[in-house]
Design an enzyme around this catalytic site. Structure first.
Site, PDB file in Angstrom:
ATOM      1  N   ASP A  98      -7.437  -0.994  -5.021  1.00 39.86           N
ATOM      2  CA  ASP A  98      -8.886  -0.843  -4.848  1.00 39.86           C
ATOM      3  C   ASP A  98      -9.288  -0.273  -3.498  1.00 39.86           C
ATOM      4  O   ASP A  98     -10.461  -0.289  -3.144  1.00 39.86           O
ATOM      5  CB  ASP A  98      -9.581  -2.189  -5.066  1.00 39.86           C
ATOM      6  CG  ASP A  98      -9.054  -3.282  -4.141  1.00 39.86           C
ATOM      7  OD1 ASP A  98      -8.212  -2.971  -3.285  1.00 39.86           O
ATOM      8  OD2 ASP A  98      -9.478  -4.446  -4.294  1.00 39.86           O
ATOM      9  N   TYR A 121       0.883  -1.157   0.000  1.00 41.17           N
ATOM     10  CA  TYR A 121       0.000   0.000   0.000  1.00 41.17           C
ATOM     11  C   TYR A 121       0.927   1.214   0.000  1.00 41.17           C
ATOM     12  O   TYR A 121       1.660   1.425   0.969  1.00 41.17           O
ATOM     13  CB  TYR A 121      -0.878   0.042   1.247  1.00 41.17           C
ATOM     14  CG  TYR A 121      -1.989  -0.972   1.305  1.00 41.17           C
ATOM     15  CD1 TYR A 121      -3.087  -0.875   0.458  1.00 41.17           C
ATOM     16  CD2 TYR A 121      -1.969  -2.017   2.223  1.00 41.17           C
ATOM     17  CE1 TYR A 121      -4.120  -1.793   0.516  1.00 41.17           C
ATOM     18  CE2 TYR A 121      -2.997  -2.949   2.297  1.00 41.17           C
ATOM     19  CZ  TYR A 121      -4.068  -2.829   1.433  1.00 41.17           C
ATOM     20  OH  TYR A 121      -5.087  -3.734   1.501  1.00 41.17           O
ATOM     21  N   HIS A 127     -11.501  -6.734  -3.236  1.00 40.62           N
ATOM     22  CA  HIS A 127     -10.994  -6.660  -1.867  1.00 40.62           C
ATOM     23  C   HIS A 127     -11.848  -7.483  -0.909  1.00 40.62           C
ATOM     24  O   HIS A 127     -12.035  -7.130   0.256  1.00 40.62           O
ATOM     25  CB  HIS A 127     -10.932  -5.202  -1.405  1.00 40.62           C
ATOM     26  CG  HIS A 127      -9.780  -4.899  -0.491  1.00 40.62           C
ATOM     27  ND1 HIS A 127      -8.613  -4.330  -0.939  1.00 40.62           N
ATOM     28  CD2 HIS A 127      -9.590  -5.092   0.840  1.00 40.62           C
ATOM     29  CE1 HIS A 127      -7.781  -4.169   0.078  1.00 40.62           C
ATOM     30  NE2 HIS A 127      -8.356  -4.633   1.163  1.00 40.62           N
TER      31      HIS A 127
END
Length: 512
Positions: free
Chosen positions: A270, A240, A364
């Protein structure tokens, strides 16, 4: 020189934003200065101020976190063990399950499918862990539909075809052989469910020759997780991207230093903001005492569950033209883009090959945006609108996979591999490493039985057979009480070696 001994009574005096002390692993820390920058917000820490917070801290923080975030002088000394007052039994059982002879897990071999493993995990892990693992965004529609969509795809078995030989191995990213087309998707905070953590998942994957993508928010360090890896075992590292790019760049440097283990970087796209996971957020209000945030701290919406805490600091300004070149400066590893949910983005990703080697079709696990499409819808979109994508990059899918037949359907429609996320965490919660092994074993047995019973063709099984997939798509239009139901989509799939060709794919709509 011995560390200074500090009494528990003295520690208990420091419980506010102006002076906040906690005990971790027997050491007393003054974390007042760190409060405003804590990724989960200061309230999370202030709830634990003035006491031993090791039990809450340890499962969700990998080793080295204290050293990375606190100055050396923040360590004030050791807690004086003579002054520690044992908590009452009622206070000690905050999240603990009642213990009795019947509460232990059953023999792992008695658990025959992923649903049974999940139910055992629910009984074994804490409420906090369950809420974080199980939760999804809003009404859980996407989470539920991720699995339900596979029930709408029908298998048409053929007979008088020799299916004696069955090879489940495949190659990912064009060069890394794995023994199963099933991988473990990045799933955070594994030690919330069991002390074996991500390392236990890695050991289980080694037994089955399965690939593992390790979460950016793992509860163990990457070095710990791969410490017992077998030669040739394949790992990916999820990232991330952080607002503070230096943190992401430092982690990429660590991963680059372990090329024998990490074969790609998985960039998750996402979740630029955390999803509204109400079950997770509600858990944060349990046993809540009123505390005041530290001065100058940004307001954080919602209940501040584990999910929101982990996502704080994640960058939301990623773009094709800026982020991929930035990654190219900091790693030579191939990139896998996770969270692609439309054929348009899959097509764009293929244009960035060879830096981008694969995409993971995923919503996700329904945890980011509710009513986002399941991976199978996107897979069919790619087949219909831009099938050339399959020639340039791998297509992986995750979300809702529970049976070997689910794996078969995804692979038959063009996926290279399929991922298990929650299932690995539930396996861990049910029985540690042995529970993850049972999860993979259950999928392996279910997967192998499919071609033998139904004679389903797969590129991965190398069987020159035919399959007709029948798929029902429900759609809603923007007019009052109007529902459109498609006719069956018949996709005649011919598999020869590793190639799949759809010879007919049509959708006709009629108003009901």
């Amino acid at each position: 020189m011995a560390d200074k001994l500090i009494s528990a009574e003295e520690v208990a005096k420091h419980t506010n934003p102006d002076s906040c002390w906690v005990v971790l692993y027997g050491n007393v820390y003054d974390i007042t200065e760190f409060l405003p920058s804590h990724p989960g917000g200061s309230k999370i820490i202030l709830q634990l101020a003035g006491r031993d917070a090791t039990e809450e801290y340890d499962p969700i923080h990998p080793p080295g976190t204290l050293e990375e975030n606190l100055k050396p002088e923040a360590k004030l000394g050791r807690i004086d063990p003579e002054t520690i007052v044992q908590p009452s039994s009622s206070a000690a059982k905050e999240e603990k399950k009642p213990e009795s002879e019947d509460d232990g897990p059953p023999p792992m071999e008695s658990l025959l499918n992923l649903d049974e493993i999940e139910q055992v995990a629910k009984k074994q892990i804490s409420e906090k862990a369950w809420a974080y693992y199980y939760s999804a965004s809003d009404d859980l529609w996407s989470k539920t539909n991720n699995n339900a969509v596979y029930r709408d795809i029908l298998l048409r078995p053929r007979v008088f075809l020799d299916c004696t030989s069955c090879d489940l191995s495949t190659t990912v990213l064009g060069q890394h052989k794995v023994d199963l087309p099933i991988f473990v998707s990045p799933a955070a905070m594994a030690r919330l469910g069991h002390p074996d953590g991500e390392q236990g998942i890695a050991r289980a994957c080694a037994k089955f020759g399965a690939m593992q993508i390790i979460s950016n928010n793992a509860s163990m360090t990457p070095e710990q997780i791969v410490a017992d890896a077998k030669p040739g075992q394949t790992f990916g590292w999820q990232i991330y991207v952080q607002n503070d790019r230096a943190k992401s760049e430092a982690m990429l440097a660590r991963i680059n230093a372990m090329p024998d283990y990490f074969k790609f970087i998985c960039l998750t796209l996402d979740a630029p903001v955390p999803g509204k996971r109400e079950l997770d957020e509600k858990q944060n209000f349990k046993n809540l005492s009123k505390v005041t945030s530290s001065a100058g701290e940004s307001t954080r919406p919602g209940g501040g569950g584990v999910g929101q805490q982990l996502f704080w600091g994640t960058a939301s300004d990623l773009t094709w033209k800026i982020t991929l070149p930035w990654l190219a400066k900091h790693t030579k590893l191939p990139i896998v883009l996770k969270g692609v949910q439309t054929h348009e983005d899959a097509y764009l990703a293929s244009k960035y090959a060879p830096q981008v080697k694969a995409v993971i079709l995923s919503n996700h696990g329904g945890r980011a945006l509710d009513t986002a499409p399941p991976a199978m819808h996107t897979l069919l979109e790619i087949r219909k609108y831009c099938p050339d994508v399959f020639k340039h990059i791998d297509i992986w899918v995750d979300g809702g996979i529970k049976r070997g037949t689910d794996v078969v359907k995804a692979l038959a429609l063009g996926a290279t591999a399929v991922g298990l996320g929650r299932a690995a965490l539930f396996g861990l919660g049910a029985g540690g490493q042995a529970g993850v092994e049972r999860t993979l074993e259950s999928m392996h047995v279910s997967f192998v039985s499919t071609p033998h019973r139904f004679v389903v063709p797969l590129p991965i099984l190398r069987l020159p057979l035919y399959l007709i997939v029948s798929f029902v798509v429900w759609s809603f239009v923007h007019q009052k009480n109007a529902t459109i139901l498609s006719d069956h989509i018949f996709a005649v799939v011919k598999t020869m070696g590793h190639s799949i060709r759809i010879t007919k794919l049509t959708i006709t709509f009629q108003t009901v």
